[in-house]
Design a protein around this motif. Sequence first.
Motif, PDB file in Angstrom:
ATOM      1  N   SER A  58       2.345   5.646  -5.298  1.00 52.07           N
ATOM      2  CA  SER A  58       3.561   5.027  -4.298  1.00 52.07           C
ATOM      3  C   SER A  58       3.696   5.560  -2.940  1.00 52.07           C
ATOM      4  CB  SER A  58       4.764   4.719  -5.000  1.00 52.07           C
ATOM      5  OG  SER A  58       5.235   6.064  -5.175  1.00 52.07           O
ATOM      6  N   GLU A  59       3.179   6.978  -3.059  1.00 51.57           N
ATOM      7  CA  GLU A  59       3.578   7.930  -1.908  1.00 51.57           C
ATOM      8  C   GLU A  59       2.716   9.039  -2.012  1.00 51.57           C
ATOM      9  OE1 GLU A  59       7.750   8.692  -1.933  1.00 51.57           O
ATOM     10  OE2 GLU A  59       7.414  10.056  -0.115  1.00 51.57           O
ATOM     11  N   ALA A  60       1.933   9.516  -0.904  1.00 53.20           N
ATOM     12  CA  ALA A  60       1.133  10.633  -0.951  1.00 53.20           C
ATOM     13  C   ALA A  60       1.163  11.420   0.445  1.00 53.20           C
ATOM     14  CB  ALA A  60      -0.428  10.204  -1.239  1.00 53.20           C
ATOM     15  N   SER A  61       0.877  12.733   0.442  1.00 53.13           N
ATOM     16  CA  SER A  61       0.683  13.474   1.400  1.00 53.13           C
ATOM     17  C   SER A  61      -0.374  14.438   1.234  1.00 53.13           C
ATOM     18  CB  SER A  61       2.126  14.261   1.659  1.00 53.13           C
ATOM     19  OG  SER A  61       3.238  13.558   1.400  1.00 53.13           O
ATOM     20  N   GLY A  62      -0.901  14.626   2.182  1.00 56.41           N
ATOM     21  CA  GLY A  62      -2.021  15.729   2.413  1.00 56.41           C
ATOM     22  C   GLY A  62      -1.997  16.841   3.510  1.00 56.41           C
ATOM     23  N   HIS A 106     -10.352  24.905   5.179  1.00 52.21           N
ATOM     24  CA  HIS A 106     -10.967  24.787   4.002  1.00 52.21           C
ATOM     25  C   HIS A 106     -10.256  24.678   2.762  1.00 52.21           C
ATOM     26  CE1 HIS A 106     -14.998  24.358   5.762  1.00 52.21           C
ATOM     27  NE2 HIS A 106     -14.726  25.526   6.294  1.00 52.21           N
ATOM     28  N   GLN A 107      -9.025  24.121   2.805  1.00 49.87           N
ATOM     29  CA  GLN A 107      -8.135  24.097   1.770  1.00 49.87           C
ATOM     30  C   GLN A 107      -7.516  22.744   1.922  1.00 49.87           C
ATOM     31  OE1 GLN A 107      -5.296  27.162   0.779  1.00 49.87           O
ATOM     32  NE2 GLN A 107      -6.637  28.619   1.538  1.00 49.87           N
ATOM     33  N   LEU A 108      -7.330  22.150   0.810  1.00 50.62           N
ATOM     34  CA  LEU A 108      -6.694  20.935   0.802  1.00 50.62           C
ATOM     35  C   LEU A 108      -5.682  20.648  -0.219  1.00 50.62           C
ATOM     36  CD1 LEU A 108      -6.131  17.883   1.709  1.00 50.62           C
ATOM     37  CD2 LEU A 108      -8.327  17.403   0.226  1.00 50.62           C
ATOM     38  N   VAL A 109      -4.146  20.585   0.372  1.00 49.54           N
ATOM     39  CA  VAL A 109      -3.109  20.471  -0.367  1.00 49.54           C
ATOM     40  C   VAL A 109      -2.543  19.055  -0.697  1.00 49.54           C
ATOM     41  CG1 VAL A 109      -0.696  21.124  -1.294  1.00 49.54           C
ATOM     42  CG2 VAL A 109      -2.376  22.846  -0.231  1.00 49.54           C
ATOM     43  N   VAL A 110      -2.484  18.274  -1.854  1.00 44.80           N
ATOM     44  CA  VAL A 110      -2.258  16.933  -1.787  1.00 44.80           C
ATOM     45  C   VAL A 110      -0.964  17.019  -2.870  1.00 44.80           C
ATOM     46  CG1 VAL A 110      -2.865  14.890  -2.831  1.00 44.80           C
ATOM     47  CG2 VAL A 110      -4.519  16.222  -1.664  1.00 44.80           C
ATOM     48  N   SER A 111      -0.111  16.054  -2.487  1.00 42.89           N
ATOM     49  CA  SER A 111       1.066  15.888  -3.576  1.00 42.89           C
ATOM     50  C   SER A 111       1.190  14.211  -3.546  1.00 42.89           C
ATOM     51  CB  SER A 111       2.250  16.142  -3.009  1.00 42.89           C
ATOM     52  OG  SER A 111       2.767  15.526  -1.857  1.00 42.89           O
ATOM     53  N   LEU A 112       1.626  13.714  -4.654  1.00 36.72           N
ATOM     54  CA  LEU A 112       1.554  12.391  -4.638  1.00 36.72           C
ATOM     55  C   LEU A 112       2.685  11.866  -5.731  1.00 36.72           C
ATOM     56  CD1 LEU A 112      -0.161  11.537  -7.713  1.00 36.72           C
ATOM     57  CD2 LEU A 112      -2.141  12.384  -6.171  1.00 36.72           C
ATOM     58  N   GLN A 113       3.235  10.689  -5.581  1.00 40.88           N
ATOM     59  CA  GLN A 113       4.269  10.371  -6.358  1.00 40.88           C
ATOM     60  C   GLN A 113       3.824   8.897  -6.827  1.00 40.88           C
ATOM     61  OE1 GLN A 113       7.571  11.071  -7.147  1.00 40.88           O
ATOM     62  NE2 GLN A 113       6.358  12.912  -6.621  1.00 40.88           N
ATOM     63  N   VAL A 114       3.752   8.572  -7.901  1.00 46.11           N
ATOM     64  CA  VAL A 114       3.239   7.303  -8.774  1.00 46.11           C
ATOM     65  C   VAL A 114       4.332   6.543  -8.894  1.00 46.11           C
ATOM     66  CG1 VAL A 114       1.435   8.597  -9.890  1.00 46.11           C
ATOM     67  CG2 VAL A 114       3.858   8.022 -11.028  1.00 46.11           C
ATOM     68  N   GLU A 115       3.893   4.987  -9.182  1.00 41.84           N
ATOM     69  CA  GLU A 115       4.909   3.889  -9.372  1.00 41.84           C
ATOM     70  C   GLU A 115       5.613   4.203 -10.657  1.00 41.84           C
ATOM     71  OE1 GLU A 115       5.669   1.277  -7.625  1.00 41.84           O
ATOM     72  OE2 GLU A 115       3.998   1.639  -6.259  1.00 41.84           O
ATOM     73  N   VAL A 175      -8.792   7.079  -0.721  1.00 45.82           N
ATOM     74  CA  VAL A 175      -8.728   7.535  -1.979  1.00 45.82           C
ATOM     75  C   VAL A 175      -7.372   7.100  -2.665  1.00 45.82           C
ATOM     76  CG1 VAL A 175      -8.307   9.409  -3.613  1.00 45.82           C
ATOM     77  CG2 VAL A 175     -10.126   9.790  -1.965  1.00 45.82           C
ATOM     78  N   PHE A 176      -6.375   7.301  -1.765  1.00 51.30           N
ATOM     79  CA  PHE A 176      -4.813   6.743  -2.243  1.00 51.30           C
ATOM     80  C   PHE A 176      -4.810   5.199  -1.972  1.00 51.30           C
ATOM     81  CE2 PHE A 176      -3.875  11.081  -0.124  1.00 51.30           C
ATOM     82  CZ  PHE A 176      -3.952  11.746  -1.414  1.00 51.30           C
ATOM     83  N   HIS A 177      -5.352   4.782  -0.932  1.00 54.89           N
ATOM     84  CA  HIS A 177      -5.152   3.362  -0.853  1.00 54.89           C
ATOM     85  C   HIS A 177      -5.884   2.279  -1.842  1.00 54.89           C
ATOM     86  CE1 HIS A 177      -4.264   3.126   3.647  1.00 54.89           C
ATOM     87  NE2 HIS A 177      -2.960   3.661   2.759  1.00 54.89           N
ATOM     88  N   ASP A 178      -6.978   3.179  -2.431  1.00 50.80           N
ATOM     89  CA  ASP A 178      -7.449   2.335  -3.722  1.00 50.80           C
ATOM     90  C   ASP A 178      -6.723   2.403  -4.935  1.00 50.80           C
ATOM     91  OD1 ASP A 178      -9.670   2.068  -2.092  1.00 50.80           O
ATOM     92  OD2 ASP A 178     -10.906   3.571  -2.757  1.00 50.80           O
ATOM     93  N   ASN A 179      -5.861   3.367  -5.011  1.00 50.42           N
ATOM     94  CA  ASN A 179      -5.067   3.534  -6.202  1.00 50.42           C
ATOM     95  C   ASN A 179      -3.722   2.790  -6.382  1.00 50.42           C
ATOM     96  OD1 ASN A 179      -3.929   4.221  -8.719  1.00 50.42           O
ATOM     97  ND2 ASN A 179      -5.270   6.040  -8.537  1.00 50.42           N
ATOM     98  N   MET A 180      -3.598   1.833  -7.056  1.00 52.48           N
ATOM     99  CA  MET A 180      -2.606   0.913  -7.011  1.00 52.48           C
ATOM    100  C   MET A 180      -1.357   1.726  -7.561  1.00 52.48           C
ATOM    101  SD  MET A 180      -3.563  -1.761  -5.491  1.00 52.48           S
ATOM    102  CE  MET A 180      -1.903  -2.695  -5.784  1.00 52.48           C
ATOM    103  N   LYS A 183       0.695  -1.342   0.135  1.00 54.89           N
ATOM    104  CA  LYS A 183       0.098  -0.007  -0.113  1.00 54.89           C
ATOM    105  C   LYS A 183       0.775   1.199   0.019  1.00 54.89           C
ATOM    106  CE  LYS A 183      -4.280  -1.826   1.085  1.00 54.89           C
ATOM    107  NZ  LYS A 183      -5.588  -1.603   1.814  1.00 54.89           N
ATOM    108  N   PRO A 184       0.230   2.298  -0.573  1.00 55.72           N
ATOM    109  CA  PRO A 184       1.106   3.577  -0.714  1.00 55.72           C
ATOM    110  C   PRO A 184       1.530   4.010   0.828  1.00 55.72           C
ATOM    111  CG  PRO A 184      -0.966   3.861  -1.286  1.00 55.72           C
ATOM    112  CD  PRO A 184      -0.744   2.530  -1.342  1.00 55.72           C
TER     113      PRO A 184
END
Lengths: 151, 135, 121, 334
Positions: free
Chosen positions: B50-54, B59-68, B42-47, B21-22
Amino acid sequence: MDPNSYQQTVDEIAPKRPVLKNCLKAFVTGGIICSVGQLISYVYMYFFSFTERTASNPTVATMVFISMLLTGFGIYKKIGQFGGAGSAVPVTGFGNAVISAAIEHKSEGFILGVGVNMFKLAGPVIVYGTFSAFVVTLIKTILVKMGVISW
Amino acid sequence: MKKFGLLSCMLLLLAGCSDEKPQVSIYHVDDDQEEVEMLKEVFHDNMKISEASGVFFDHQLVVSLQVEPLSKFSKEKIANSIEKEVKSLFPDHEVFVSSDLKITWELKKIIEKQPTEDALKKDLDELRALAKENT
Amino acid sequence: MIFSVITAFIVGGLICVVGQLLFDVAKLTPAHTLSLLVVIGSVLDGFGLYEPFIDFAGAGATIPITSFGNSLTHGAMQEAEKHGFIGVLTGMFEVTSSGISAAIIFGVVAALIFRSKGKVS
Amino acid sequence: MVKNSRTYQFPSKPSIVSTAVAVGPLEKESPFHPHFDHVYEDERLGQETNEKGHSQLIEDTCNLAIMKGGFQLPDIDLFLGGDLVNQMTPTNFAARQLATPYMGMFSACATSISSLITASFFLETKQMDRILFGAASQHNAVERQFRYPIEYGTQKPPTGQWTVTGAGYGVLSHNQVGKPFVQSATIGQVVDCECTDPLDMGSAMAPAAFDTIQRHLAQNKGTSYDFVMTGDLGKTGSAILQELIKTSGVSSYLVDQYRDAGAEFYGNNDKFLSGASGAGCSATVYLGPIYAELLAKQYKKILLVATGALLSPLSFQQGESIPCIAHAVELSME
C-alpha cells in the motif's frame, strides 16, 4: 435425595449463565482494551524510538500501570463483573490479579503478605507459560537437530 | 450481532479499496532517475503493497514498505520477497528492507528533509540499528 | 492506522470471547482459563504462527495473555537457535516480558499507596 | 437410609429477651434496614484490617444486646457464637474483650440457629440464666478467604450471592411473658447432593433445608406456622426448595408461607445477583425484623431454618463436593 435427579432439578431451575450476552460483553470489553493498547503503541512509536516490534513492551507496561490505577480505585472489579473474560484475558487482567492480591494481603505485611501472595492468582500463568515454552522449544530443537524441520 | 455485520462490511469495503497503485516516494542522493524508476516498478507490480519509500545513497538502498491490511498476516514473507527482488535488481547496492511502521515514518521524514549525504548516512545508520532491535 | 485499531479490536475481542466460552461453557476458573490461553500462545509460536498474527492484529495479539506464552517461547527459541539445547533453558526470559516485571513493580507500588476499599458503590 | 427424626421440645420455653443487630454501610440498601439497630458508615469500623473490624462489629453488637436487655456483662453466663473466618478468630477475639465464659460455634451460615438451639438446651438444665448467642460475617474478610481478593475483577454468575456485613446477637433467658420463646428445634443432618459450584451455594444448600423442614414437620404434625423462613438460600436456592416441597407434597401449604432471608435481604437489586449470604444474613434478619414483628405479635408461630454450606477453599480445590446443613427452630409468641 438422589444426587443425579437433584442435579436435574437444579439445571431446570437455577438461572443459566447468559452465555451469548456474556460473550458479546467480553468481545466489546476486550476489544476496547486492545484498541487502547494499539493507540498507546502508536504513541510510543511516534514520539519515541520504538518500532512496531519493540513498542509492545512499553505498551504492555503502560496497560499494567492503567490497570493498577483502575484496581486501586475499585473500578476494575466493576469492569470485571461487566466484561468477564473481556477484562480478564488482556494483560490488564493479569495486572489486576497481581495488584489486587498485593493490595489485599498488605495487612499481613510486605514480606509475608504482599511478597508471598502477589502471584496467588496470576502465578499459574507464569508457571505454565514458562513450562510450555520449555516443552515447545525442546521439541522444536530436537526436531531441528534431527533435520526434520528448520528454524 | 449488528456490530459484527457492520464491521465485516467495513472490512470488505476497505479491502475493496486496494485497487489503487501504492503510494511510493523515493529519494536519490545523486538523482539517478533510471534507478528510481526501476525501484518504482517493483512496488507497482505488487498488489499487496500500500505504501513504499526508498532512499538511494552511496551504493546503499534503504526501503520501507507497508502492506495492505488484509495481507498483514504475511507481511514478513512479502518483505522478504521484495528484498530478494530489489537485491537482484541492484546487485551493487547494499540493500535493507523493513516493513515496520516506525521505519516507514522515519524514512518519510528523511525524504522530506532532502538531506545532504553526511546527515543521511547518520540517519540511516540509526534507522537500521532501530529496525534490528528485537525487544 | 484506523484499520489497525479496528483489527486490534476485533481480534482482541475474539480472543476474549474464547476466554468467556471457557468460563461459561467449559466452567473453568479464571486461573485455569488464563493458563490454558498462555499454553495456546506458546504452542502457536512453536509452529511459527504467532509472529505473523502479531503483524496482522498488532495490540489485538500482544495485549491478550496469549502473547505471554508467545514471548516466552520466542525467547527460548531464539537462544536455542544460537546455543542449542542450553539456550532452551537460558532464553526463556530473554524476550519476556515487561508484563511480569510491570505487574510486580506496580503491585508493590499499589500495595504502598492503596488499600482495598471493599464494597460496590 | 434410616432418618433420625427427633425434634426436641423445650418445656421451660426459654425466651429471647433482647436482641441487637448492626450492619455495614452497604446494608443500608436492605428493605430491612429500619429494623437494624446500627448502620456503620465504614466497612472496617475504622479499624486497620477487615478482621479487626469484624471483631469490633461482633463486640459492639454483643454489648448492645446485653445493654438493651438491661443486663451487665457479669450477668451473662455463656457466650455462644461464630463466624466464617479461619478458626473464627473475629468471634474469639471479641470474646477476649467481652471476658465472659465462651464457646465457639461453627455451622457456617447456620450458626445463628445452631447457637440458639445450644443455648436453649443449656437453659433447660436450669444451671444457667442468661446466654448470649448469635453470629456475624463481614463481607471483605469472608470474600478474601473463600473467593478472591476484593479488588479482583471476576464475573459472578447469576447464582452468586453477596456476603452480608452484619452481626445479630440476642440474649436467651428463662421464659418471660411478652417475649418470643423457643418451642422446639430440629438439629440438622449433613446433606450432600454433590453440588460443586462454589458460586451456587443456594442449590447446594436447598436439599439440606428441605431435609430438616421435612423432619421437623413430620414430628410436629398438625402445627401450622405463619411462615417458614430459610437463612440464605438466595433467589436460586429458595426457588429450588419450593420446587422440592411442591413435588414431594409434604405440606403444600408451605409453598405460600415460605420466605428466605437471603432472597429478601437486598430487595430486588440485580447488583446482588441471587441475594445475600453469610452467617450475618440469617442472624440479622431473624434477630432484627423478624424478632420485632414477633414482639409486635404480628406472628404467633414461625419456623426458622438457617442453612450452612460446610466447605473450605481447600476442600473445593481438592475437588470435594459441598456438604450442607440446616438447623430449625420454632419460635412462638403468646
